[in-house]
Design a protein around this motif. Structure first.
Motif, mmCIF file in Angstrom:
data_model
loop_
_atom_site.group_PDB
_atom_site.id
_atom_site.type_symbol
_atom_site.label_atom_id
_atom_site.label_comp_id
_atom_site.label_asym_id
_atom_site.label_seq_id
_atom_site.Cartn_x
_atom_site.Cartn_y
_atom_site.Cartn_z
ATOM 1 N N SER A 283 0.827 -1.201 0.029
ATOM 2 C CA SER A 283 -0.069 -0.072 0.002
ATOM 3 C C SER A 283 0.768 1.392 0.090
ATOM 4 O O SER A 283 1.692 1.303 0.870
ATOM 5 N N PHE A 284 0.486 2.003 -0.977
ATOM 6 C CA PHE A 284 1.461 3.236 -1.087
ATOM 7 C C PHE A 284 0.419 4.469 -1.070
ATOM 8 O O PHE A 284 0.963 5.744 -1.177
ATOM 9 N N ASP A 285 -0.654 4.320 -0.884
ATOM 10 C CA ASP A 285 -1.542 5.522 -0.988
ATOM 11 C C ASP A 285 -2.941 5.274 -0.116
ATOM 12 O O ASP A 285 -3.669 4.397 -0.717
ATOM 13 N N SER A 286 -3.062 6.032 1.058
ATOM 14 C CA SER A 286 -4.270 5.634 2.033
ATOM 15 C C SER A 286 -5.481 6.193 1.543
ATOM 16 O O SER A 286 -6.492 5.705 1.787
ATOM 17 N N GLU A 287 -5.337 7.013 0.250
ATOM 18 C CA GLU A 287 -6.728 7.555 -0.268
ATOM 19 C C GLU A 287 -7.050 6.721 -1.588
ATOM 20 O O GLU A 287 -7.689 7.119 -2.472
ATOM 21 N N GLY A 288 -6.128 5.662 -1.890
ATOM 22 C CA GLY A 288 -6.214 5.022 -3.271
ATOM 23 C C GLY A 288 -7.285 3.963 -3.343
ATOM 24 O O GLY A 288 -8.097 3.973 -2.097
ATOM 25 N N PRO A 289 -7.663 3.444 -4.381
ATOM 26 C CA PRO A 289 -9.095 2.661 -4.508
ATOM 27 C C PRO A 289 -8.895 1.253 -3.529
ATOM 28 O O PRO A 289 -7.564 1.037 -3.271
ATOM 29 N N LEU A 290 -9.972 1.047 -3.212
ATOM 30 C CA LEU A 290 -10.001 -0.274 -2.137
ATOM 31 C C LEU A 290 -9.454 -1.465 -3.170
ATOM 32 O O LEU A 290 -10.043 -1.871 -4.217
ATOM 33 N N CYS A 291 -8.668 -2.145 -2.481
ATOM 34 C CA CYS A 291 -8.067 -3.537 -3.197
ATOM 35 C C CYS A 291 -8.928 -4.943 -2.536
ATOM 36 O O CYS A 291 -9.404 -4.757 -1.555
ATOM 37 N N ILE A 292 -8.501 -5.873 -3.327
ATOM 38 C CA ILE A 292 -9.270 -7.086 -2.647
ATOM 39 C C ILE A 292 -8.567 -7.551 -1.534
ATOM 40 O O ILE A 292 -9.043 -8.316 -0.587
ATOM 41 N N CYS A 293 -7.479 -7.081 -1.166
ATOM 42 C CA CYS A 293 -6.816 -7.650 0.104
ATOM 43 C C CYS A 293 -7.238 -6.747 1.342
ATOM 44 O O CYS A 293 -6.976 -7.176 2.337
ATOM 45 N N GLY A 294 -8.031 -5.743 1.004
ATOM 46 C CA GLY A 294 -8.794 -5.064 2.219
ATOM 47 C C GLY A 294 -7.977 -3.629 2.380
ATOM 48 O O GLY A 294 -8.528 -2.723 2.941
ATOM 49 N N ASN A 295 -6.782 -3.295 1.877
ATOM 50 C CA ASN A 295 -6.052 -2.294 2.005
ATOM 51 C C ASN A 295 -6.680 -1.206 0.793
ATOM 52 O O ASN A 295 -7.122 -1.439 -0.214
ATOM 53 N N ARG A 296 -6.260 0.005 1.092
ATOM 54 C CA ARG A 296 -6.273 0.924 -0.112
ATOM 55 C C ARG A 296 -4.937 1.303 -0.865
ATOM 56 O O ARG A 296 -3.886 1.261 0.015
ATOM 57 N N GLY A 297 -4.995 1.642 -1.903
ATOM 58 C CA GLY A 297 -3.517 2.273 -2.739
ATOM 59 C C GLY A 297 -2.473 1.218 -2.998
ATOM 60 O O GLY A 297 -1.373 1.591 -2.913
ATOM 61 N N CYS A 298 -3.090 0.075 -3.128
ATOM 62 C CA CYS A 298 -2.147 -1.126 -3.672
ATOM 63 C C CYS A 298 -2.032 -0.844 -5.459
ATOM 64 O O CYS A 298 -2.834 -0.208 -5.910
#
Ligand code: ZN
Length: 386
Positions: A251-266
């Motif tokens: 994850s490099f962007d906390s405002e990025g799109p939601l990822c299947i892993c549950g994080n944002r910004g992947c």
């Protein structure tokens, strides 16, 4: 006495395995080089290699090292059979065979469609292996899979805790599946299952853009984003669960799109469908391979969509490159078919890789075969250990 005998046998077995692990398929090393790599004396290596030659697991040929005659050791061919390498990705199954004379024979690509049932995929691979073994028997089977794979049990895992049903292309029937056992029982030969990007980096290490490299960061760009790592000339598969090299989920962007892993910004959600959606207005629906071919041919819309990835690639790759300082970054996966159009954004991204990095960024040389070839070598290696 029995205890003691068992103890010495297992120490010797460990030492034999250690020598073999420093002698990957396709390489030739002298006894001195193996002694340096393993930390054993040359006399010990000489004793151990004599046992391995007797067992038919390695071969000795006369060669030269540093201008002097030297005995060179290499792995014996596992048997006079076809080494099977397969890849199961989100949309496709591909199966090829490396024949005893080195010729690579491919079976037709199989398109995967919903509901992505394990039993259907298993049957398709079995059919392809049978087709490849009509004239030459199978010696080993390796499968690179678009899921995480535990390096010890080789059971499939998931990038999320709730199960692989949320990984596109793999229904919940894959969760309890044991592909290695099913194939091994069906064909009765050594079988290995590993993550597809791990297989990809191994393929490039043995037969592609990373031959001779010690430390490699492989990024697999296509329907999703995968990563593979080589340290000290050997594939690194991570610890329990096999969750390693997952560059697509840094994850490099906390405002990025939601990822299947549950994080944002992947990086993962920026590739695959998201990339295709950018050019759908111009080209309609197409596959990632079609996209890559168009981008490679200079199509303006596809090339622009790839260039727009330079910034997220730089933010995502800067940290692993700073952490690992790989000798070589290899760009593989279906998008590598685009050639310079895919390499250029990664090279542009490298400006953010830090002040001291002096490595190279290169395209994979095996193209869409990296995973299958690497899986075949992984299985051949495992066969030699058994
Ligand atoms: Zn993610």
């Amino acid at each position: 006495m029995n205890q003691r005998r068992r103890g010495s046998t297992s120490v010797r077995q460990r030492n034999l395995d250690l020598v073999l692990s420093h002698l990957p398929t396709g390489l030739e090393l002298s006894q001195k080089e193996i002694a340096e790599a393993t930390g054993f004396s040359e006399a010990t290596v000489s004793n151990l290699t004599a046992v391995l030659v007797e067992q038919g697991r390695i071969e000795v040929t006369a060669g030269r090292r540093n201008g002097r005659r030297a005995n060179l050791l290499s792995r014996a061919a596992p048997s006079r059979g076809v080494m099977i390498g397969a890849s199961i990705s989100r949309h496709r199954i591909e199966v090829l065979g490396i024949m005893p004379d080195g010729e690579v024979v491919r079976t037709p690509t199989i398109e995967r469609v919903a509901p992505f049932e394990y039993a259907d995929d298993l049957r398709r691979i079995v059919d392809a292996v049978e087709e490849l073994s009509l004239e030459v028997p199978v010696s080993s089977i390796g499968v690179g899979l678009g899921l995480t794979v535990d390096p010890v049990s080789e059971r499939v895992g998931s990038v999320v805790s709730s199960g692989p049903e949320v990984v596109p292309g793999f229904s919940s029937s894959w969760q309890p599946a044991d592909l290695r056992s099913d194939l091994a029982e069906r064909f009765g030969v050594p079988t290995t299952v590993l993550n597809d990007a791990d297989a990809g980096v191994l393929g490039e290490l043995r037969a592609g853009a990373a031959v001779g490299s010690q430390d490699v960061l492989y990024i697999q760009l296509g329907d999703g984003v995968g990563g593979g790592l080589v340290f000290g000339g050997r594939l690194y598969r991570g610890g329990r669960g096999g969750f390693s090299g997952e560059i697509g989920h840094l994850s490099f962007d906390s405002e990025g799109p939601l990822c299947i892993c549950g994080n944002r910004g992947c990086l993962e959600p920026l590739f695959g469908e998201a990339l295709l959606a950018k050019v759908e207005g111009v080209h309609g629906r197409m596959s990632i391979r079609e996209f890559a071919r168009l981008a490679g041919a200079g199509d303006p819309a596809c090339s622009k969509a790839l260039r727009e990835l330079a910034s997220p690639l730089s933010r995502s790759l800067a940290n692993p490159v700073a952490l690992l300082a790989p000798e070589r970054v290899v760009v593989g996966g279906d998008l590598s078919i685009a050639g310079e159009a895919m390499l250029a954004p990664v090279i542009e991204a490298s400006h953010a890789f830090g002040w001291a990095w002096r490595g190279e960024i290169v395209l994979a040389e095996l193209g869409q075969d990296s995973v299958c070839i690497g899986a075949a070598y992984a299985a051949a290696d495992a066969a030699m250990r058994d």
